[in-house]
Design a protein around this motif. Sequence first.
Motif, PDB file in Angstrom:
ATOM      1  N   ARG A  91      -9.151 -86.350   4.090  1.00 57.34           N
ATOM      2  CA  ARG A  91      -8.424 -86.683   5.564  1.00 57.34           C
ATOM      3  C   ARG A  91      -8.190 -85.365   6.313  1.00 57.34           C
ATOM      4  N   ALA A  92      -7.929 -84.504   5.685  1.00 57.11           N
ATOM      5  CA  ALA A  92      -7.591 -83.080   6.166  1.00 57.11           C
ATOM      6  C   ALA A  92      -8.661 -82.478   6.758  1.00 57.11           C
ATOM      7  N   ALA A  93      -9.980 -82.784   6.057  1.00 56.80           N
ATOM      8  CA  ALA A  93     -11.200 -82.314   6.486  1.00 56.80           C
ATOM      9  C   ALA A  93     -11.741 -82.984   7.612  1.00 56.80           C
ATOM     10  N   GLY A  94     -11.035 -83.836   8.106  1.00 54.21           N
ATOM     11  CA  GLY A  94     -11.734 -84.820   9.100  1.00 54.21           C
ATOM     12  C   GLY A  94     -12.369 -85.809   8.929  1.00 54.21           C
ATOM     13  N   TYR A  95     -12.454 -86.250   7.566  1.00 54.87           N
ATOM     14  CA  TYR A  95     -13.581 -87.402   7.296  1.00 54.87           C
ATOM     15  C   TYR A  95     -12.672 -88.754   7.489  1.00 54.87           C
ATOM     16  N   GLU A  96     -13.513 -89.748   7.697  1.00 52.85           N
ATOM     17  CA  GLU A  96     -12.943 -91.017   7.577  1.00 52.85           C
ATOM     18  C   GLU A  96     -12.637 -91.767   6.398  1.00 52.85           C
ATOM     19  N   VAL A  97     -11.495 -92.038   5.831  1.00 47.88           N
ATOM     20  CA  VAL A  97     -11.075 -92.054   4.521  1.00 47.88           C
ATOM     21  C   VAL A  97     -10.731 -93.480   4.132  1.00 47.88           C
ATOM     22  N   HIS A  98     -11.385 -94.301   3.243  1.00 47.05           N
ATOM     23  CA  HIS A  98     -11.085 -95.532   2.623  1.00 47.05           C
ATOM     24  C   HIS A  98     -10.492 -95.198   1.269  1.00 47.05           C
ATOM     25  N   THR A  99      -9.426 -95.983   0.851  1.00 51.26           N
ATOM     26  CA  THR A  99      -8.951 -95.832  -0.681  1.00 51.26           C
ATOM     27  C   THR A  99      -8.915 -97.147  -1.389  1.00 51.26           C
ATOM     28  N   SER A 100      -9.001 -97.420  -2.601  1.00 49.02           N
ATOM     29  CA  SER A 100      -8.676 -98.568  -3.308  1.00 49.02           C
ATOM     30  C   SER A 100      -7.531 -99.063  -3.174  1.00 49.02           C
ATOM     31  N   ASP A 101      -6.476 -98.186  -2.357  1.00 48.87           N
ATOM     32  CA  ASP A 101      -5.349 -98.896  -2.269  1.00 48.87           C
ATOM     33  C   ASP A 101      -5.308 -99.715  -1.226  1.00 48.87           C
ATOM     34  N   GLY A 102      -6.282 -99.504  -0.140  1.00 53.90           N
ATOM     35  CA  GLY A 102      -6.262-100.255   1.086  1.00 53.90           C
ATOM     36  C   GLY A 102      -7.114-101.422   1.364  1.00 53.90           C
TER      37      GLY A 102
END
Length: 277
Positions: A162-173
């Motif tokens: 996220r700090a690098a500016g990527y779109e992030v998805h995690t298995s918690d979501g």
Amino acid sequence: MAGQAAALVTLVEIRGGAARPLGAQMAVRDDGLYCGFVSGGCVESAVAHEALEVIASGTDRMVRYGQGSPYFDIVLPCGGGITLSIHKLRSAQPLHAVLKATAQRQTASLHYAPASQTLRSELSDGESGWHDEEFTVSYQPCTRVIVYGRSMEAEATARVARAAGYEVHTSDGFDPRTSFALMDAQTAVILLYHDLNRELPILQAALAANPFYIGALGSMRTHAARVEKLTGLGWCEQDLKRIRAPIGIFPKARDAHSLALSVLADVAAARLAGAEK
């Protein structure tokens, strides 16, 4: 602000070294406010002044800075030179079309023709640069990172991404079993499970899709077991070579934050390598 005039500035030539890549852009509003960078910060104020003159006159122009420039008092620290096109925006439609395309995970491009002072958009995938009499700027969707795992390593990796500016998805979501539709060519799939059986369905989905990066946690021994299981499920050697394991660029990174840096550096390198092909 709606209704304000603006200019689009594009880096169209590099002579020697430069701080920004070909196609870098900035926008300048008619009240002098601007955003974006076409250098390391050393010419942007001067460019904004030039852009205000373009907006006032209605005539586009090319401006050179650094090596080969008439502006001897503006020196680029890299020692090179750049040429910028400054285009008065006559319609926002091409920009809206590019934004819409990238939001829908499509590649798009802007094509600027200096002779006619026109700008058009297109759904296309290519390199930024001159093509005949037009300069093309190519836009890719935001890099998507999917982090699978419920661990300190997964949490740290998601934070760094996220700090690098990527779109992030995690298995918690989301449910990992239904996240396969997210795996496109601009996606990095990162598996940080400590259980081969849990990762296998996701790993097979990633191999069947076309993400630019697939990485999995574990030692060389773990990866050998992983390869054996996947071979038994019908995957060939060429498929299995797509899996980066042990994941990351630092050997034996054992704490969560070092592993996160290791993994995201590997993702960034793979993304850059793909963009340069």
